[in-house]
Motif scaffolding. Sequence first.
Motif, short mmCIF file in Angstrom:
data_model
loop_
_atom_site.label_atom_id
_atom_site.label_comp_id
_atom_site.label_asym_id
_atom_site.label_seq_id
_atom_site.Cartn_x
_atom_site.Cartn_y
_atom_site.Cartn_z
N THR A 242 0.82 -1.23 0.00
CA THR A 242 0.00 0.00 0.00
C THR A 242 0.85 1.26 0.00
OG1 THR A 242 -0.42 0.23 2.40
CG2 THR A 242 -1.90 -1.22 1.14
N THR A 243 2.09 1.15 -0.46
CA THR A 243 2.86 2.34 -0.80
C THR A 243 2.48 2.76 -2.22
OG1 THR A 243 4.74 1.72 0.59
CG2 THR A 243 5.18 3.29 -1.19
N TRP A 244 2.27 4.06 -2.40
CA TRP A 244 1.85 4.57 -3.72
C TRP A 244 2.96 5.36 -4.38
CZ3 TRP A 244 -3.04 4.18 -6.14
CH2 TRP A 244 -4.00 3.48 -5.42
N LEU A 245 3.00 5.30 -5.69
CA LEU A 245 3.84 6.18 -6.51
C LEU A 245 2.92 7.13 -7.25
CD1 LEU A 245 6.34 3.63 -8.12
CD2 LEU A 245 6.64 4.97 -6.02
N LYS A 246 3.16 8.42 -7.13
CA LYS A 246 2.41 9.43 -7.85
C LYS A 246 3.38 10.04 -8.86
CE LYS A 246 -1.35 8.87 -5.45
NZ LYS A 246 -2.65 8.45 -6.03
N LEU A 247 3.19 9.66 -10.11
CA LEU A 247 4.14 9.97 -11.18
C LEU A 247 3.48 10.88 -12.20
CD1 LEU A 247 5.30 6.27 -11.68
CD2 LEU A 247 6.33 7.99 -10.16
N PHE A 248 4.02 12.08 -12.38
CA PHE A 248 3.39 13.03 -13.29
C PHE A 248 3.84 12.77 -14.73
CE2 PHE A 248 2.38 14.64 -9.25
CZ PHE A 248 1.16 15.27 -9.43
N ALA A 249 3.19 11.73 -15.27
CA ALA A 249 3.43 11.27 -16.64
C ALA A 249 2.24 10.41 -17.04
CB ALA A 249 4.72 10.46 -16.71
N GLU A 250 2.17 10.04 -18.31
CA GLU A 250 1.09 9.20 -18.81
C GLU A 250 1.26 7.76 -18.31
OE1 GLU A 250 -1.46 10.13 -20.52
OE2 GLU A 250 -0.94 12.07 -21.42
N ASP A 251 0.13 7.08 -18.12
CA ASP A 251 0.17 5.67 -17.72
C ASP A 251 1.03 4.84 -18.67
OD1 ASP A 251 -1.55 6.38 -15.71
OD2 ASP A 251 -3.13 4.96 -16.25
N ALA A 252 0.85 5.07 -19.96
CA ALA A 252 1.56 4.28 -20.96
C ALA A 252 3.06 4.47 -20.87
CB ALA A 252 1.06 4.64 -22.36
N THR A 253 3.49 5.62 -20.37
CA THR A 253 4.92 5.89 -20.24
C THR A 253 5.52 5.11 -19.07
OG1 THR A 253 4.68 8.12 -21.17
CG2 THR A 253 6.65 7.68 -19.84
N VAL A 254 4.83 5.09 -17.93
CA VAL A 254 5.42 4.52 -16.72
C VAL A 254 5.16 3.04 -16.54
CG1 VAL A 254 5.24 6.77 -15.60
CG2 VAL A 254 3.46 5.06 -15.21
N ARG A 255 4.14 2.49 -17.19
CA ARG A 255 3.81 1.07 -16.98
C ARG A 255 4.99 0.14 -17.27
NH1 ARG A 255 1.06 -2.27 -13.92
NH2 ARG A 255 3.26 -2.70 -13.56
N PRO A 256 5.76 0.36 -18.34
CA PRO A 256 6.91 -0.53 -18.60
C PRO A 256 8.02 -0.41 -17.55
CG PRO A 256 6.25 0.63 -20.60
CD PRO A 256 5.55 1.28 -19.47
N TRP A 257 7.99 0.63 -16.73
CA TRP A 257 9.04 0.83 -15.73
C TRP A 257 8.74 0.07 -14.43
CZ3 TRP A 257 9.08 6.93 -16.05
CH2 TRP A 257 9.45 7.30 -17.35
N LEU A 258 7.54 -0.51 -14.31
CA LEU A 258 7.10 -1.14 -13.07
C LEU A 258 6.93 -2.64 -13.26
CD1 LEU A 258 4.37 1.50 -12.21
CD2 LEU A 258 6.64 1.32 -11.14
N ASP A 259 7.31 -3.42 -12.25
CA ASP A 259 7.13 -4.86 -12.36
C ASP A 259 5.70 -5.24 -11.98
OD1 ASP A 259 6.94 -5.16 -9.51
OD2 ASP A 259 9.13 -5.20 -9.37
N GLU A 260 5.43 -6.56 -11.97
CA GLU A 260 4.07 -7.05 -11.79
C GLU A 260 3.53 -6.82 -10.38
OE1 GLU A 260 6.99 -10.17 -10.70
OE2 GLU A 260 6.69 -8.85 -12.45
N ARG A 261 4.37 -6.44 -9.44
CA ARG A 261 3.89 -6.17 -8.08
C ARG A 261 3.06 -4.90 -8.01
NH1 ARG A 261 8.36 -5.05 -4.38
NH2 ARG A 261 9.13 -3.89 -6.19
N TRP A 262 3.22 -4.02 -8.99
CA TRP A 262 2.59 -2.71 -8.96
C TRP A 262 1.33 -2.70 -9.82
CZ3 TRP A 262 4.36 1.19 -5.86
CH2 TRP A 262 5.61 0.99 -5.28
N ARG A 263 0.26 -2.14 -9.26
CA ARG A 263 -1.01 -2.01 -10.00
C ARG A 263 -1.27 -0.53 -10.29
NH1 ARG A 263 -5.86 -0.41 -8.27
NH2 ARG A 263 -5.35 -0.75 -6.05
N LEU A 264 -1.56 -0.24 -11.56
CA LEU A 264 -1.92 1.13 -11.91
C LEU A 264 -3.38 1.39 -11.55
CD1 LEU A 264 -0.30 1.87 -15.40
CD2 LEU A 264 0.28 2.89 -13.19
N ASP A 265 -3.61 2.49 -10.88
CA ASP A 265 -4.96 2.93 -10.54
C ASP A 265 -5.43 3.90 -11.63
OD1 ASP A 265 -7.09 2.68 -8.67
OD2 ASP A 265 -6.65 4.67 -7.89
N ALA A 266 -6.62 4.47 -11.46
CA ALA A 266 -7.14 5.43 -12.43
C ALA A 266 -6.19 6.62 -12.54
CB ALA A 266 -8.53 5.89 -12.02
N PRO A 267 -6.02 7.16 -13.73
CA PRO A 267 -5.13 8.31 -13.89
C PRO A 267 -5.72 9.57 -13.26
CG PRO A 267 -6.29 7.88 -15.93
CD PRO A 267 -6.63 6.75 -15.00
#
Length: 218
Positions: free
Chosen positions: A68-93
């Motif tokens: 339940t640690t969150w990353l708040k990344l000011f970029a598009e979902d499509a940009t950051v998704r490849p940078w994260l492994d399967e442990r991380w779930r993208l929430d609504a933008p």
Amino acid sequence: MRDPDIRALVRRWISGWAVSRGSAEPVDRPWGWTIDVGAPVGEVGRHVLPEPTETEVRELAEATTAPTTWLKLFAEDATVRPWLDERWRLDAPGFLMTAPLAAEPPEVPAGYTLTTWERGGVLRVLVRTEAGHLAARGQAGLAGPAAVPDQITTAPEHRRRGLGALVMRTLQSAAHERGARTGVLVGTPEGQALYTALGWTTHAPMASAVLEPAKAEG
């Protein structure tokens, strides 16, 4: 279009957000800020990166182990998704937005009552029916010249009656009376439409990723 001074805008947002949520003060990091939240459900803390790079996100994501640690990344979902492994779930933008504040208290629609109060630097607005039922609510954290609207909600049976706009305009006017001159928020895709109609400007997208608890084996 991305604002050239995105870091300053994000700093204003997290300052008011921390007041609104009663979290710890944001801690400066080379890539942005860390905030200890400690919510009993959903968020132990967050890392906020106003200008994320692949190297920074990969290193931070790999070093994080607390669920339940969150990353708040000011970029598009499509940009950051490849940078994260399967442990991380993208929430609504989300969308970083601002608006100038003015003292313009709105009229309350017939059949509703409006209550406004402040405590601990947090403005709160409550809209109820004449029978006392919750219709809409919202709050805003005050941080010097900025106010950060937060947790704006309307009960399903009272939507499309202008109550979300009523809450926002009331918060904006009350914040202006207390010295704030700029509103800053991160809105959901649904909220972005409302805020745009109220004169808010979008500056940048925000991707949200949460580290989910490990699944039990067996």
